[in-house]
Scaffold this motif. Structure first.
Motif, PDB file in Angstrom:
ATOM      1  N   MET A 160       0.844  -1.179   0.000  1.00  0.00           N
ATOM      2  CA  MET A 160       0.000   0.000   0.000  1.00  0.00           C
ATOM      3  C   MET A 160       0.889   1.242   0.000  1.00  0.00           C
ATOM      4  O   MET A 160       1.843   1.339   0.750  1.00  0.00           O
ATOM      5  CB  MET A 160      -0.906  -0.020   1.229  1.00  0.00           C
ATOM      6  N   SER A 161       0.572   2.193  -0.854  1.00  0.00           N
ATOM      7  CA  SER A 161       1.388   3.393  -0.956  1.00  0.00           C
ATOM      8  C   SER A 161       0.975   4.415   0.095  1.00  0.00           C
ATOM      9  O   SER A 161      -0.144   4.423   0.585  1.00  0.00           O
ATOM     10  CB  SER A 161       1.242   4.007  -2.350  1.00  0.00           C
ATOM     11  N   GLU A 162       1.909   5.266   0.427  1.00  0.00           N
ATOM     12  CA  GLU A 162       1.645   6.319   1.399  1.00  0.00           C
ATOM     13  C   GLU A 162       1.070   7.527   0.692  1.00  0.00           C
ATOM     14  O   GLU A 162       1.210   7.702  -0.513  1.00  0.00           O
ATOM     15  CB  GLU A 162       2.944   6.701   2.112  1.00  0.00           C
TER      16      GLU A 162
ATOM     17  N   HIS B 111      -7.379   8.689 -10.413  1.00  0.00           N
ATOM     18  CA  HIS B 111      -6.911   7.554  -9.624  1.00  0.00           C
ATOM     19  C   HIS B 111      -6.048   6.632 -10.486  1.00  0.00           C
ATOM     20  O   HIS B 111      -5.043   6.091 -10.011  1.00  0.00           O
ATOM     21  CB  HIS B 111      -8.122   6.810  -9.064  1.00  0.00           C
TER      22      HIS B 111
ATOM     23  N   ASP C  46      -1.851   2.596  -4.927  1.00  0.00           N
ATOM     24  CA  ASP C  46      -2.670   1.417  -4.703  1.00  0.00           C
ATOM     25  C   ASP C  46      -3.997   1.591  -5.436  1.00  0.00           C
ATOM     26  O   ASP C  46      -4.771   2.489  -5.135  1.00  0.00           O
ATOM     27  CB  ASP C  46      -2.903   1.236  -3.194  1.00  0.00           C
TER      28      ASP C  46
ATOM     29  N   SER D 227      -7.273   1.469  -3.284  1.00  0.00           N
ATOM     30  CA  SER D 227      -7.375   2.403  -2.171  1.00  0.00           C
ATOM     31  C   SER D 227      -8.593   3.307  -2.347  1.00  0.00           C
ATOM     32  O   SER D 227      -8.584   4.241  -3.147  1.00  0.00           O
ATOM     33  CB  SER D 227      -6.102   3.248  -2.072  1.00  0.00           C
TER      34      SER D 227
ATOM     35  N   SER E 286      -9.824   5.306  -0.032  1.00  0.00           N
ATOM     36  CA  SER E 286      -9.611   6.603   0.613  1.00  0.00           C
ATOM     37  C   SER E 286      -8.922   7.590  -0.326  1.00  0.00           C
ATOM     38  O   SER E 286      -9.281   8.775  -0.346  1.00  0.00           O
ATOM     39  CB  SER E 286      -8.812   6.445   1.900  1.00  0.00           C
ATOM     40  N   HIS E 287      -7.960   7.141  -1.105  1.00  0.00           N
ATOM     41  CA  HIS E 287      -7.308   8.035  -2.070  1.00  0.00           C
ATOM     42  C   HIS E 287      -8.276   8.457  -3.166  1.00  0.00           C
ATOM     43  O   HIS E 287      -8.290   9.612  -3.583  1.00  0.00           O
ATOM     44  CB  HIS E 287      -6.087   7.360  -2.692  1.00  0.00           C
ATOM     45  N   TYR E 288      -9.101   7.510  -3.629  1.00  0.00           N
ATOM     46  CA  TYR E 288     -10.098   7.845  -4.645  1.00  0.00           C
ATOM     47  C   TYR E 288     -11.094   8.871  -4.104  1.00  0.00           C
ATOM     48  O   TYR E 288     -11.435   9.830  -4.797  1.00  0.00           O
ATOM     49  CB  TYR E 288     -10.836   6.591  -5.119  1.00  0.00           C
TER      50      TYR E 288
END
Length: 110
Positions: A1-3, A50, A60, A63, A65-67
């Motif tokens: 998983m990316s930060e 994304h 990721d 992910s 949350s990032h989206y």
């Protein structure tokens, strides 16, 4: 998983896709379509954002949350542009009826 990377969000989401969202909001307002369409198209634009994060920065793909962060930023920019363009159009199209009362609003000419 990316930060989480502030540089990616700033560069890709705000600059690249934020500009596209701003143009999208203006186009929707220029054709007198309702503001909720910015949400629908903004969510689709966030999928592209994304994907760019995933493809170029090894983000990721799964992910959520990032989206969601990207989608909220894109939709907010699109809604801002929509309201700003709608305020401009209302005053330009009906100058005898309305006057500007700010960047995002108009009022009845009194």
């Amino acid at each position: 998983m990316s930060e989480f990377s502030f540089g990616e969000v700033l560069g890709v989401t705000f600059v690249l896709f934020g500009f596209a969202a701003f143009l999208m909001g203006q186009a929707i307002a220029d054709t007198w379509r309702p503001a909720w369409q910015n949400v629908t198209y903004g969510l689709l634009l966030a999928v592209g954002n994304h994907f760019i994060d995933f493809a170029l920065f090894q983000g990721d793909w799964l992910s959520i949350s990032h989206y969601l962060l990207d989608a909220v930023i894109i939709v907010a920019i699109a809604l801002f542009a929509h309201r700003m363009t709608l305020a401009r159009k209302m005053v330009q199209q009906y100058p005898w009826l309305y006057e500007r009362s700010g960047l995002l609003s108009w009022r009845v000419r009194g």
